[in-house]
Design a protein around this motif. Sequence first.
Motif, short mmCIF file in Angstrom:
data_model
loop_
_atom_site.label_atom_id
_atom_site.label_comp_id
_atom_site.label_asym_id
_atom_site.label_seq_id
_atom_site.Cartn_x
_atom_site.Cartn_y
_atom_site.Cartn_z
N PRO A 48 35.41 28.72 33.32
CA PRO A 48 35.64 27.47 32.59
C PRO A 48 34.84 27.35 31.29
O PRO A 48 35.17 26.53 30.45
CB PRO A 48 35.25 26.38 33.59
CG PRO A 48 34.41 27.05 34.59
CD PRO A 48 34.81 28.49 34.62
N SER A 49 33.82 28.20 31.11
CA SER A 49 33.06 28.14 29.86
C SER A 49 33.88 28.68 28.68
O SER A 49 33.55 28.44 27.53
CB SER A 49 31.74 28.88 29.97
OG SER A 49 31.95 30.28 30.03
N THR A 50 34.95 29.41 28.98
CA THR A 50 35.83 29.90 27.91
C THR A 50 37.25 29.34 28.03
O THR A 50 37.95 29.23 27.05
CB THR A 50 35.91 31.44 27.92
OG1 THR A 50 36.38 31.89 29.19
CG2 THR A 50 34.55 32.06 27.65
N ARG A 51 37.66 28.99 29.26
CA ARG A 51 38.99 28.43 29.50
C ARG A 51 38.81 27.22 30.41
O ARG A 51 38.75 27.34 31.62
CB ARG A 51 39.89 29.47 30.16
CG ARG A 51 41.32 29.03 30.32
CD ARG A 51 42.17 30.17 30.92
NE ARG A 51 43.56 29.79 31.04
CZ ARG A 51 44.06 29.09 32.06
NH1 ARG A 51 43.28 28.68 33.02
NH2 ARG A 51 45.34 28.80 32.10
N ILE A 52 38.72 26.03 29.82
CA ILE A 52 38.33 24.83 30.54
C ILE A 52 39.25 24.52 31.72
O ILE A 52 38.81 23.97 32.73
CB ILE A 52 38.20 23.62 29.59
CG1 ILE A 52 37.40 22.47 30.26
CG2 ILE A 52 39.55 23.14 29.13
CD1 ILE A 52 35.99 22.79 30.58
N ARG A 53 40.51 24.89 31.66
CA ARG A 53 41.43 24.60 32.78
C ARG A 53 41.01 25.32 34.06
O ARG A 53 41.38 24.90 35.16
CB ARG A 53 42.86 24.96 32.40
CG ARG A 53 43.33 24.05 31.26
CD ARG A 53 44.77 23.71 31.22
NE ARG A 53 45.48 23.38 32.41
CZ ARG A 53 45.64 22.14 32.89
NH1 ARG A 53 45.07 21.13 32.28
NH2 ARG A 53 46.37 21.93 33.96
N ASP A 54 40.21 26.37 33.94
CA ASP A 54 39.71 27.07 35.12
C ASP A 54 38.82 26.18 35.98
O ASP A 54 38.59 26.48 37.15
CB ASP A 54 38.97 28.35 34.74
CG ASP A 54 39.90 29.47 34.32
OD1 ASP A 54 41.12 29.36 34.56
OD2 ASP A 54 39.40 30.46 33.75
N ILE A 55 38.34 25.09 35.42
CA ILE A 55 37.48 24.18 36.19
C ILE A 55 38.25 23.55 37.36
O ILE A 55 37.65 23.05 38.31
CB ILE A 55 36.86 23.10 35.27
CG1 ILE A 55 35.52 22.66 35.83
CG2 ILE A 55 37.79 21.94 35.04
CD1 ILE A 55 34.60 22.04 34.82
N GLU A 56 39.56 23.63 37.31
CA GLU A 56 40.40 23.10 38.39
C GLU A 56 40.59 24.11 39.51
O GLU A 56 41.15 23.77 40.56
CB GLU A 56 41.75 22.66 37.83
CG GLU A 56 41.63 21.51 36.85
CD GLU A 56 42.95 21.13 36.22
OE1 GLU A 56 44.00 21.61 36.68
OE2 GLU A 56 42.92 20.34 35.27
N ASN A 57 40.15 25.34 39.33
CA ASN A 57 40.34 26.41 40.32
C ASN A 57 39.14 26.51 41.26
O ASN A 57 38.55 27.57 41.43
CB ASN A 57 40.56 27.75 39.61
CG ASN A 57 41.78 27.75 38.72
OD1 ASN A 57 42.75 27.05 39.00
ND2 ASN A 57 41.73 28.50 37.65
N VAL A 58 38.79 25.40 41.88
CA VAL A 58 37.63 25.35 42.76
C VAL A 58 37.94 26.06 44.07
O VAL A 58 38.91 25.75 44.74
CB VAL A 58 37.19 23.89 43.02
CG1 VAL A 58 35.99 23.86 43.95
CG2 VAL A 58 36.88 23.19 41.71
N GLU A 59 37.10 27.02 44.43
CA GLU A 59 37.27 27.79 45.66
C GLU A 59 36.46 27.19 46.81
O GLU A 59 36.92 27.13 47.93
CB GLU A 59 36.81 29.23 45.43
CG GLU A 59 37.58 29.95 44.34
CD GLU A 59 38.74 30.73 44.89
OE1 GLU A 59 38.55 31.36 45.94
OE2 GLU A 59 39.80 30.72 44.27
N ILE A 60 35.22 26.79 46.50
CA ILE A 60 34.35 26.23 47.54
C ILE A 60 33.36 25.28 46.88
O ILE A 60 32.99 25.45 45.71
CB ILE A 60 33.61 27.36 48.32
CG1 ILE A 60 32.90 26.80 49.56
CG2 ILE A 60 32.67 28.13 47.44
CD1 ILE A 60 32.45 27.88 50.54
N VAL A 61 32.96 24.26 47.62
CA VAL A 61 32.00 23.27 47.14
C VAL A 61 30.79 23.30 48.06
O VAL A 61 30.93 23.32 49.28
CB VAL A 61 32.63 21.85 47.15
CG1 VAL A 61 31.59 20.79 46.78
CG2 VAL A 61 33.83 21.77 46.23
N PHE A 62 29.59 23.32 47.46
CA PHE A 62 28.36 23.25 48.23
C PHE A 62 27.72 21.88 47.99
O PHE A 62 27.47 21.50 46.86
CB PHE A 62 27.38 24.34 47.81
CG PHE A 62 27.81 25.71 48.24
CD1 PHE A 62 27.48 26.18 49.51
CD2 PHE A 62 28.55 26.52 47.41
CE1 PHE A 62 27.88 27.43 49.92
CE2 PHE A 62 28.97 27.78 47.81
CZ PHE A 62 28.63 28.24 49.07
#
Length: 84
Positions: A48-62
């Motif tokens: 997401p630091s280069t392609r902000i839409r990747d911030i929606e591709n969350v795999e796991i949350v801690f």
Amino acid sequence: MLVEAGFTPLEAIKIATWNGATYLGRQDQIGSIAVGKNADLMVMKGDPSTRIRDIENVEIVFKDGAGYDTSKLLDSVRGRYGEY
């Protein structure tokens, strides 16, 4: 929306994390990853630091040291809140 307004993806992430913590006066406890700070983290697929839409591709949350499967979290609220 920050990127659409002209900020770079990295600037938008900083605004949402470090600047938010600073505004709340909690930058010593949250807002960045460092020894001794509280950290809830998301692991994403992509950069997401280069392609902000990747911030929606969350795999796991801690949260508080426990990992949560994103698909199970979304399934648990499907049809009850917002777009989910």
